[in-house]
Structure formats: C-alpha cells, structure tokens
Write an enzyme that holds these catalytic residues in place. Structure first.
Site, PDB file in Angstrom:
ATOM      1  N   VAL A  24     -10.846  17.643   6.166  1.00 20.18           N
ATOM      2  CA  VAL A  24     -10.242  18.983   6.034  1.00 20.18           C
ATOM      3  C   VAL A  24     -11.149  19.881   5.189  1.00 20.18           C
ATOM      4  O   VAL A  24     -11.468  21.013   5.582  1.00 20.18           O
ATOM      5  CB  VAL A  24      -8.824  18.874   5.416  1.00 20.18           C
ATOM      6  CG1 VAL A  24      -8.280  20.246   5.029  1.00 20.18           C
ATOM      7  CG2 VAL A  24      -7.883  18.187   6.399  1.00 20.18           C
ATOM      8  N   ARG A  72       0.915   2.615  17.084  1.00 23.86           N
ATOM      9  CA  ARG A  72       0.144   1.885  18.100  1.00 23.86           C
ATOM     10  C   ARG A  72       0.785   2.279  19.424  1.00 23.86           C
ATOM     11  O   ARG A  72       1.966   2.022  19.640  1.00 23.86           O
ATOM     12  CB  ARG A  72       0.260   0.380  17.893  1.00 23.86           C
ATOM     13  CG  ARG A  72      -0.227  -0.107  16.519  1.00 23.86           C
ATOM     14  CD  ARG A  72      -0.296  -1.623  16.494  1.00 23.86           C
ATOM     15  NE  ARG A  72      -0.322  -2.179  15.146  1.00 23.86           N
ATOM     16  CZ  ARG A  72      -1.431  -2.355  14.426  1.00 23.86           C
ATOM     17  NH1 ARG A  72      -2.587  -2.002  14.904  1.00 23.86           N
ATOM     18  NH2 ARG A  72      -1.366  -2.896  13.223  1.00 23.86           N
ATOM     19  N   GLY A 102      -9.166   1.416  13.775  1.00 22.75           N
ATOM     20  CA  GLY A 102      -9.955   0.223  14.064  1.00 22.75           C
ATOM     21  C   GLY A 102     -10.451   0.183  15.507  1.00 22.75           C
ATOM     22  O   GLY A 102     -10.496   1.209  16.195  1.00 22.75           O
ATOM     23  N   THR A 125      -9.816   0.102   8.790  1.00 20.48           N
ATOM     24  CA  THR A 125      -9.016  -1.119   8.949  1.00 20.48           C
ATOM     25  C   THR A 125      -9.311  -2.049   7.777  1.00 20.48           C
ATOM     26  O   THR A 125     -10.473  -2.175   7.377  1.00 20.48           O
ATOM     27  CB  THR A 125      -9.297  -1.849  10.283  1.00 20.48           C
ATOM     28  OG1 THR A 125      -8.771  -3.180  10.195  1.00 20.48           O
ATOM     29  CG2 THR A 125     -10.782  -1.966  10.614  1.00 20.48           C
ATOM     30  N   ILE A 126      -8.269  -2.677   7.250  1.00 21.39           N
ATOM     31  CA  ILE A 126      -8.509  -3.601   6.132  1.00 21.39           C
ATOM     32  C   ILE A 126      -9.265  -4.844   6.595  1.00 21.39           C
ATOM     33  O   ILE A 126      -9.825  -5.570   5.788  1.00 21.39           O
ATOM     34  CB  ILE A 126      -7.198  -4.030   5.432  1.00 21.39           C
ATOM     35  CG1 ILE A 126      -6.256  -4.759   6.395  1.00 21.39           C
ATOM     36  CG2 ILE A 126      -6.518  -2.870   4.750  1.00 21.39           C
ATOM     37  CD1 ILE A 126      -5.108  -5.494   5.689  1.00 21.39           C
ATOM     38  N   ARG A 154      -1.079 -17.567  -9.602  1.00 19.55           N
ATOM     39  CA  ARG A 154      -1.673 -18.676 -10.357  1.00 19.55           C
ATOM     40  C   ARG A 154      -0.917 -18.924 -11.668  1.00 19.55           C
ATOM     41  O   ARG A 154      -0.710 -20.067 -12.066  1.00 19.55           O
ATOM     42  CB  ARG A 154      -3.159 -18.403 -10.636  1.00 19.55           C
ATOM     43  CG  ARG A 154      -3.955 -19.683 -10.911  1.00 19.55           C
ATOM     44  CD  ARG A 154      -5.333 -19.431 -11.485  1.00 19.55           C
ATOM     45  NE  ARG A 154      -6.081 -18.408 -10.796  1.00 19.55           N
ATOM     46  CZ  ARG A 154      -6.834 -18.614  -9.719  1.00 19.55           C
ATOM     47  NH1 ARG A 154      -6.933 -19.808  -9.191  1.00 19.55           N
ATOM     48  NH2 ARG A 154      -7.506 -17.621  -9.175  1.00 19.55           N
ATOM     49  N   ARG A 162       1.751 -26.700 -10.018  1.00 24.19           N
ATOM     50  CA  ARG A 162       1.849 -26.645  -8.558  1.00 24.19           C
ATOM     51  C   ARG A 162       0.558 -26.114  -7.945  1.00 24.19           C
ATOM     52  O   ARG A 162      -0.259 -25.482  -8.617  1.00 24.19           O
ATOM     53  CB  ARG A 162       2.970 -25.687  -8.148  1.00 24.19           C
ATOM     54  CG  ARG A 162       4.343 -26.214  -8.383  1.00 24.19           C
ATOM     55  CD  ARG A 162       5.368 -25.099  -8.184  1.00 24.19           C
ATOM     56  NE  ARG A 162       6.720 -25.631  -8.299  1.00 24.19           N
ATOM     57  CZ  ARG A 162       7.789 -24.873  -8.525  1.00 24.19           C
ATOM     58  NH1 ARG A 162       7.669 -23.571  -8.644  1.00 24.19           N
ATOM     59  NH2 ARG A 162       8.984 -25.424  -8.609  1.00 24.19           N
ATOM     60  N   ARG A 171      -6.316 -10.465  10.870  1.00 19.10           N
ATOM     61  CA  ARG A 171      -6.247 -10.754  12.314  1.00 19.10           C
ATOM     62  C   ARG A 171      -7.168 -11.919  12.649  1.00 19.10           C
ATOM     63  O   ARG A 171      -6.951 -13.000  12.114  1.00 19.10           O
ATOM     64  CB  ARG A 171      -6.641  -9.501  13.107  1.00 19.10           C
ATOM     65  CG  ARG A 171      -5.801  -9.299  14.349  1.00 19.10           C
ATOM     66  CD  ARG A 171      -6.203  -8.019  15.046  1.00 19.10           C
ATOM     67  NE  ARG A 171      -5.538  -6.865  14.511  1.00 19.10           N
ATOM     68  CZ  ARG A 171      -4.339  -6.459  14.890  1.00 19.10           C
ATOM     69  NH1 ARG A 171      -3.673  -7.126  15.800  1.00 19.10           N
ATOM     70  NH2 ARG A 171      -3.796  -5.385  14.380  1.00 19.10           N
ATOM     71  N   ALA A 186     -10.544 -19.033  -5.211  1.00 21.50           N
ATOM     72  CA  ALA A 186      -9.708 -20.083  -4.625  1.00 21.50           C
ATOM     73  C   ALA A 186     -10.495 -21.388  -4.623  1.00 21.50           C
ATOM     74  O   ALA A 186     -11.729 -21.366  -4.604  1.00 21.50           O
ATOM     75  CB  ALA A 186      -9.317 -19.698  -3.205  1.00 21.50           C
ATOM     76  N   ILE A 250       1.853  -6.222   1.290  1.00 26.02           N
ATOM     77  CA  ILE A 250       1.487  -5.914  -0.096  1.00 26.02           C
ATOM     78  C   ILE A 250      -0.018  -5.661  -0.203  1.00 26.02           C
ATOM     79  O   ILE A 250      -0.469  -4.811  -0.947  1.00 26.02           O
ATOM     80  CB  ILE A 250       1.926  -7.073  -1.020  1.00 26.02           C
ATOM     81  CG1 ILE A 250       3.433  -6.984  -1.220  1.00 26.02           C
ATOM     82  CG2 ILE A 250       1.186  -7.049  -2.346  1.00 26.02           C
ATOM     83  CD1 ILE A 250       4.037  -8.145  -1.948  1.00 26.02           C
ATOM     84  N   ARG A 252      -1.917  -4.383   2.103  1.00 22.28           N
ATOM     85  CA  ARG A 252      -2.372  -3.212   2.884  1.00 22.28           C
ATOM     86  C   ARG A 252      -1.973  -1.898   2.227  1.00 22.28           C
ATOM     87  O   ARG A 252      -2.518  -0.850   2.571  1.00 22.28           O
ATOM     88  CB  ARG A 252      -1.789  -3.307   4.301  1.00 22.28           C
ATOM     89  CG  ARG A 252      -2.637  -2.617   5.323  1.00 22.28           C
ATOM     90  CD  ARG A 252      -2.262  -2.972   6.724  1.00 22.28           C
ATOM     91  NE  ARG A 252      -1.063  -2.320   7.191  1.00 22.28           N
ATOM     92  CZ  ARG A 252      -0.526  -2.527   8.398  1.00 22.28           C
ATOM     93  NH1 ARG A 252      -1.092  -3.378   9.227  1.00 22.28           N
ATOM     94  NH2 ARG A 252       0.555  -1.906   8.766  1.00 22.28           N
TER      95      ARG A 252
END
Ligand code: F6P
Length: 320
Positions: A24, A72, A102, A125-126, A154, A162, A171, A186, A250, A252
C-alpha cells in the site's frame, strides 16, 4: 499501471500484514491506487473489494493473521471461476494484482497472469516449502512460536520426569520441525524428508531413561506422523512415560518476528516496483539475502530443496 489489487490467500501467516502495508505505501507513493481484495480468490470472484489508504495500514506490521482475511477457493480453480474474477477485475479497473500466499495461491496467480492480468506472487506460508526462495514469510515466526511453546512444555515434562512429543505443522515439509529441533532443542526430530524409524526413536528414549535422563523432547512434523500415534507406539514398546502435544494453530498466529516483518516489507516493495514497470508473471523471493524475482512458472516448478547440511548438524547434535 494505475490501479493495483492485493489479496492474501491460503493459510494465513504472520507477516502477511507487513507485506500488505509495504504494498500500500509503495503503490501510493508511486501515485497508484490500491484495491484491497478481501477473502482471497473467493472474495475476488465475489467483488469484495475496497480501496486502501495509508490509514488502513497504520501499525498493521505488528499483527499476525491477515487484515485482508483469506480463503481456500475450489471454484477459482475452475474456468468459470477465473472468468468471474476477470469480469470483476475489469469492472473495478484493476490493472495488476499482487497475491500473497503459498504454492496453491501462486497457481491462481499464474492463471490470472495468463488471462492477461499482470500478477505478482509474494511467498507467504509458514511451511517454507517453496524451492525457488530461501525463505517464505511466516516461517521464522512459526519456528519461534514452536520453540517458545517447547520451553513451556519442557518445564512441565521435567517436573514429572516425562517425555514430550510435539507435533508441528509444515504439511509435507519438515523445515519447521528441523529448525525448531535444532533451536528448541529436541532430542529426536522426525521429518517427512527422512524415514526416521520409530523403533530407533523409542529405543533411544528407553536408553535415555536407563541412564537417568528422564525428560526428553521429541518433535514430529505433521508430514511424518501424529504425536498421538507416536506416543502410543512408545508406550507399547517401552516403559517411558510420554505425553503428546499438537501445537496446531498456536504456531501460525501471533505477532510476526522482526525477520518476517523485514522480509515481508522488502518483498512487498519489490512486488510493486515490478508492477510499476508492467512486469507481471513474476514471483518475488529471497536468495542469499538478496530479493529476487523469477517467473511464476519457475517458482511453481522448482522443487523444494531439503537442507542436508542442517539435517546432518541436527543428527550430530542429537547423538549425545
Ligand atoms: O500451509 C500452511 C498450513 O498451516 C500447514 O502447515 C497446515 O498443514 C495447513 O496449513 C493447515 O490448513 P488449515 O488452515 O486449512 O487447517
């Protein structure tokens, strides 16, 4: 070029608003009018269009989601859908369009361009799954969101001795998982690009427990399987206590990172600059920290490249 349309399409991504703002501001600076097209290609076909002014984009750089909304649309993939869109474009006197989205959105952009409407794609796109560009807008924020959530998970896993298994989006692409796996960090990262054995993973968790390391973190990319299934597998084959977490939307949402704000700004400016010289059919990207544009055909046709070097680093770092 006097009147430019801008739309966001497909999954929203933090930084889309930063790109809209740059579009813009740049277009108005070049004496062009900017027409905001709401709800992606569906909104284009429905004529959900409103002119945007500077005031519409004040401070939107800091917000996630998309002020233009998104959708979409199955209809736009049909010839009648394209025909409908072209009629609306001509009724509104729009000379060119910028599409932020994307891979699927880029296919729509190419269809518009081939139908005679100069169109530019900006990769939003993430998933970071577009091979022609090093990064897509939203990826950096998503990775940061994931590592922030992992830190919280954690804490509570450690309190109970645990193991946590966290499912992340992407995706068919494992980039979010791989980057978050390294940065998180990780102990085990399961990716669609590599056929990571669940048996080996379960054995490693059991061995960790035997040597007194009771808390481990596993990241599983959604393309490699589900956290719930992996947890079930581990419970069946070991005595490890494991809890699955699906991060879902969460990761995204939320404010875009500085990297995404700046990337989106650079790309938005480049997109308008291309249209200003009547250059359509292009996809903006970034390679080696330089903003580039390639043909939409090349952008769509370039297979995503898996970062082998990063994968090897991760393998080495998680050996201990
Ligand atoms: O493409 C972005 C993405 O967030 C993927 O990572 C995920 O698989 C998908 O969209 C989710 O789609 P939806 O928003 O339709 O649930």
């Amino acid at each position: 070029m006097k009147r430019v349309g801008v739309l966001t399409s497909g999954g929203d991504t933090p930084g889309m608003n930063a790109a809209v703002r740059a579009v813009v501001k740049t277009a108005i600076d070049k004496d062009m009018a900017v027409m905001g097209i709401y709800r992606g290609y569906q909104g284009l076909m429905d004529g959900r269009i409103k002119q945007l002014q500077y005031t519409d984009v004040h401070n939107i750089i800091e917000s996630g989601g998309t002020v233009l909304r998104t959708a979409r649309s199955a209809l736009f993939k049909e010839p009648q859908g394209l025909e409908k869109a072209i009629k609306v474009i001509s009724a509104y006197g729009i000379d060119g369009i910028i599409v932020i989205g994307g891979d699927g959105s880029f296919r729509g952009a190419l269809a518009l361009d081939r139908a005679g409407v100069p169109t530019i794609g900006i990769p939003g796109t993430i998933d970071n799954d577009m091979g022609y560009t090093d990064f897509t807008i939203g990826f950096d924020t998503a990775v940061n969101n994931v590592i922030n959530e992992i830190a919280k998970i954690r804490d509570t896993m450690r309190a109970h001795d645990r193991v946590g298994v966290v499912e992340v989006m992407g995706r068919n692409c494992g980039d979010i998982a791989l980057w978050a796996g390294i940065a998180g960090p990780a102990d085990i990262t399961l990716l669609p690009e590599r056929d990571g054995s669940w048996e080996d993973a379960a054995n490693k968790l059991a061995a960790n427990k035997l040597r007194g390391r009771l808390t481990s973190m596993v990241i599983i990319a959604e393309g490699a399987g589900h956290a719930e299934d992996f947890a079930h597998y581990v419970r069946e084959h070991t005595d490890v206590e494991i809890k699955p977490v699906v991060l879902s939307y969460i990761q995204r949402g939320g404010n875009p990172s500085a990297m995404d704000r700046i990337l989106a700004t650079r790309m938005g400016i480049r997109a308008v600059n291309a249209l200003a010289i009547d250059k359509g059919g292009r996809a903006v990207g970034i390679r080696n920290n330089k903003i580039i544009d390639v043909s939409l055909e090349e952008a769509i046709g370039t297979a995503d490249v898996f970062d082998e070097e990063l994968y090897d680093y991760n393998t080495f770092l998680t050996r201990f």
